[in-house]
Design a protein around this motif. Structure first.
Motif, PDB file in Angstrom:
ATOM      1  N   GLN A  70       0.828  -1.200   0.000  1.00 21.75           N
ATOM      2  CA  GLN A  70       0.000   0.000   0.000  1.00 21.75           C
ATOM      3  C   GLN A  70       0.870   1.261   0.000  1.00 21.75           C
ATOM      4  O   GLN A  70       0.444   2.331   0.408  1.00 21.75           O
ATOM      5  CB  GLN A  70      -0.939  -0.008   1.203  1.00 21.75           C
ATOM      6  CG  GLN A  70      -1.978  -1.119   1.137  1.00 21.75           C
ATOM      7  CD  GLN A  70      -2.920  -1.116   2.325  1.00 21.75           C
ATOM      8  OE1 GLN A  70      -2.689  -0.447   3.318  1.00 21.75           O
ATOM      9  NE2 GLN A  70      -3.983  -1.878   2.222  1.00 21.75           N
ATOM     10  N   GLY A  71       2.106   1.135  -0.434  1.00 21.39           N
ATOM     11  CA  GLY A  71       2.965   2.305  -0.540  1.00 21.39           C
ATOM     12  C   GLY A  71       3.835   2.539   0.673  1.00 21.39           C
ATOM     13  O   GLY A  71       4.429   3.601   0.811  1.00 21.39           O
ATOM     14  N   GLY A  72       3.924   1.570   1.576  1.00 20.95           N
ATOM     15  CA  GLY A  72       4.761   1.727   2.759  1.00 20.95           C
ATOM     16  C   GLY A  72       6.115   1.065   2.579  1.00 20.95           C
ATOM     17  O   GLY A  72       6.601   0.902   1.458  1.00 20.95           O
ATOM     18  N   GLY A  73       6.721   0.675   3.683  1.00 20.30           N
ATOM     19  CA  GLY A  73       8.026   0.037   3.627  1.00 20.30           C
ATOM     20  C   GLY A  73       7.969  -1.330   4.274  1.00 20.30           C
ATOM     21  O   GLY A  73       6.908  -1.931   4.402  1.00 20.30           O
ATOM     22  N   THR A  74       9.123  -1.824   4.708  1.00 19.77           N
ATOM     23  CA  THR A  74       9.181  -3.086   5.431  1.00 19.77           C
ATOM     24  C   THR A  74       8.804  -2.827   6.885  1.00 19.77           C
ATOM     25  O   THR A  74       9.354  -1.945   7.540  1.00 19.77           O
ATOM     26  CB  THR A  74      10.603  -3.668   5.369  1.00 19.77           C
ATOM     27  OG1 THR A  74      10.940  -3.919   4.000  1.00 19.77           O
ATOM     28  CG2 THR A  74      10.700  -4.957   6.169  1.00 19.77           C
ATOM     29  N   LEU A  75       7.832  -3.586   7.402  1.00 21.45           N
ATOM     30  CA  LEU A  75       7.395  -3.416   8.784  1.00 21.45           C
ATOM     31  C   LEU A  75       8.243  -4.246   9.728  1.00 21.45           C
ATOM     32  O   LEU A  75       8.569  -5.404   9.434  1.00 21.45           O
ATOM     33  CB  LEU A  75       5.929  -3.829   8.933  1.00 21.45           C
ATOM     34  CG  LEU A  75       4.851  -2.843   8.465  1.00 21.45           C
ATOM     35  CD1 LEU A  75       3.477  -3.482   8.596  1.00 21.45           C
ATOM     36  CD2 LEU A  75       4.923  -1.554   9.256  1.00 21.45           C
ATOM     37  N   ARG A  76       8.581  -3.657  10.863  1.00 21.64           N
ATOM     38  CA  ARG A  76       9.328  -4.373  11.890  1.00 21.64           C
ATOM     39  C   ARG A  76       8.721  -4.048  13.256  1.00 21.64           C
ATOM     40  O   ARG A  76       8.441  -2.887  13.557  1.00 21.64           O
ATOM     41  CB  ARG A  76      10.802  -3.981  11.863  1.00 21.64           C
ATOM     42  CG  ARG A  76      11.671  -4.752  12.849  1.00 21.64           C
ATOM     43  CD  ARG A  76      13.139  -4.417  12.638  1.00 21.64           C
ATOM     44  NE  ARG A  76      13.582  -4.809  11.302  1.00 21.64           N
ATOM     45  CZ  ARG A  76      14.742  -4.443  10.765  1.00 21.64           C
ATOM     46  NH1 ARG A  76      15.563  -3.641  11.434  1.00 21.64           N
ATOM     47  NH2 ARG A  76      15.080  -4.847   9.558  1.00 21.64           N
ATOM     48  N   ALA A  77       8.502  -5.078  14.068  1.00 25.13           N
ATOM     49  CA  ALA A  77       7.921  -4.877  15.392  1.00 25.13           C
ATOM     50  C   ALA A  77       8.980  -4.358  16.362  1.00 25.13           C
ATOM     51  O   ALA A  77       9.986  -5.029  16.607  1.00 25.13           O
ATOM     52  CB  ALA A  77       7.330  -6.187  15.911  1.00 25.13           C
ATOM     53  N   VAL A  78       8.742  -3.167  16.904  1.00 26.10           N
ATOM     54  CA  VAL A  78       9.657  -2.548  17.863  1.00 26.10           C
ATOM     55  C   VAL A  78       8.814  -1.848  18.928  1.00 26.10           C
ATOM     56  O   VAL A  78       7.978  -0.996  18.609  1.00 26.10           O
ATOM     57  CB  VAL A  78      10.593  -1.526  17.187  1.00 26.10           C
ATOM     58  CG1 VAL A  78      11.474  -0.832  18.214  1.00 26.10           C
ATOM     59  CG2 VAL A  78      11.445  -2.206  16.116  1.00 26.10           C
ATOM     60  N   ALA A  79       9.025  -2.189  20.180  1.00 29.61           N
ATOM     61  CA  ALA A  79       8.274  -1.574  21.270  1.00 29.61           C
ATOM     62  C   ALA A  79       8.595  -0.085  21.365  1.00 29.61           C
ATOM     63  O   ALA A  79       9.696   0.352  21.003  1.00 29.61           O
ATOM     64  CB  ALA A  79       8.597  -2.269  22.591  1.00 29.61           C
ATOM     65  N   ALA A  80       7.635   0.689  21.884  1.00 30.01           N
ATOM     66  CA  ALA A  80       7.796   2.136  21.974  1.00 30.01           C
ATOM     67  C   ALA A  80       9.042   2.537  22.752  1.00 30.01           C
ATOM     68  O   ALA A  80       9.734   3.487  22.393  1.00 30.01           O
ATOM     69  CB  ALA A  80       6.552   2.759  22.610  1.00 30.01           C
ATOM     70  N   GLY A  81       9.352   1.787  23.806  1.00 28.23           N
ATOM     71  CA  GLY A  81      10.502   2.124  24.629  1.00 28.23           C
ATOM     72  C   GLY A  81      11.839   1.939  23.941  1.00 28.23           C
ATOM     73  O   GLY A  81      12.855   2.500  24.372  1.00 28.23           O
TER      74      GLY A  81
END
Length: 264
Positions: A70-81
């Protein structure tokens, strides 16, 4: 409901979905191609859909914004902290989500920008509800999605009985069939959902009790094509388009589960 009527309603809902998907994705796709390879962090990445499983749209708009198709990039799970550190170190080009107040000042080399999306917790209910304030949720059931943002908070703060469902569609279906007294999701998503006439009977609402805004963290010195792709993927115009698409898709998923089985 007759099979013919079901087909007509399904077609009416499905056709706008396809058109909006194109309008929300085409322009960002060109920018993403120029910035190919950029990495976006989000708090959680949905598991791939199992073959034959029901289609379920994510509750978090940043996941939709970051999807490469949808026009984004590679997603990676990273916690906010951990987000600011990973952006600063170059493991991520950007991160989008609800950023902790403890990290209000980003480290050197990282820029923080508020995005045009209210992730503030809002509740919707049947219009004949007797719930008038958040405190009225004490001892009442609230439907939440596993990928939402309010899990654990409503029980601790208001004494609500939380019922957690795998997706926003499942939680909203539970509201419609009377399995809970209220459903809670991001304010901007629910406002888009309530624009559909099918949700008029569930348009009673509680305004957010606290303010949450999505934040985008970006690394200084990002290559110009990646910078352009990232900004396009999370622009106010694109988030608005994705919100309409998200609300329509989830409304359709609820419709399929609630109405289609009743037609046989």
């Amino acid at each position: 409901m007759t099979g013919l009527l079901a087909s007509l309603v399904a077609g009416a809902l499905a056709l706008p979905r396809a058109g909006l998907a194109a309008s929300a994705g085409d322009a960002p796709a060109a920018a993403a191609a120029a910035g190919e390879g950029w990495v976006l962090g989000v708090a959680a990445v949905p598991a791939p859909q199992a073959p034959g499983a029901k289609v379920r749209t994510p509750a978090r708009i940043e996941v939709l914004a970051g999807r490469a198709e949808q026009g984004g990039g590679t997603l990676r799970a990273v916690a906010a902290g951990q987000a600011a550190r990973q952006v600063a170190e170059g493991a991520l080009d950007a991160w989008v989500g609800v950023w902790s107040g403890d990290d209000a000042v980003p480290p050197a080399g990282v820029r923080a920008a508020a995005l045009a999306w209210s992730a503030s917790p809002m509740a919707i209910m049947r219009t004949d509800t007797d719930i008038r304030a958040w405190s009225d949720l004490s001892g009442r059931t609230v439907c939440l999605s596993a990928d939402g943002r309010a899990s654990g908070e409503l029980s601790a703060r208001f004494g609500a009985i939380e019922q957690l469902y795998p997706s926003a569609a499942d939680a909203l279906l539970a509201l419609r069939i009377g399995q809970c007294d209220a459903a809670v999701q991001d304010e901007d998503f629910l406002k888009a959902l309530l624009a559909f006439p099918e949700w008029k009977k569930f348009s009673a609402q509680l305004a957010p009790y606290r303010t949450l805004t999505l934040t985008r963290l970006t690394r200084d010195g990002l290559a110009a094509p990646r910078e352009a792709a990232m900004r396009q993927a999370t622009s106010p115009e694109r988030l608005r388009a994705l919100a309409r698409l998200q609300a329509r898709d989830i409304a359709f998923e609820v419709y399929l589960d609630q109405t289609v089985p009743d037609c046989h």
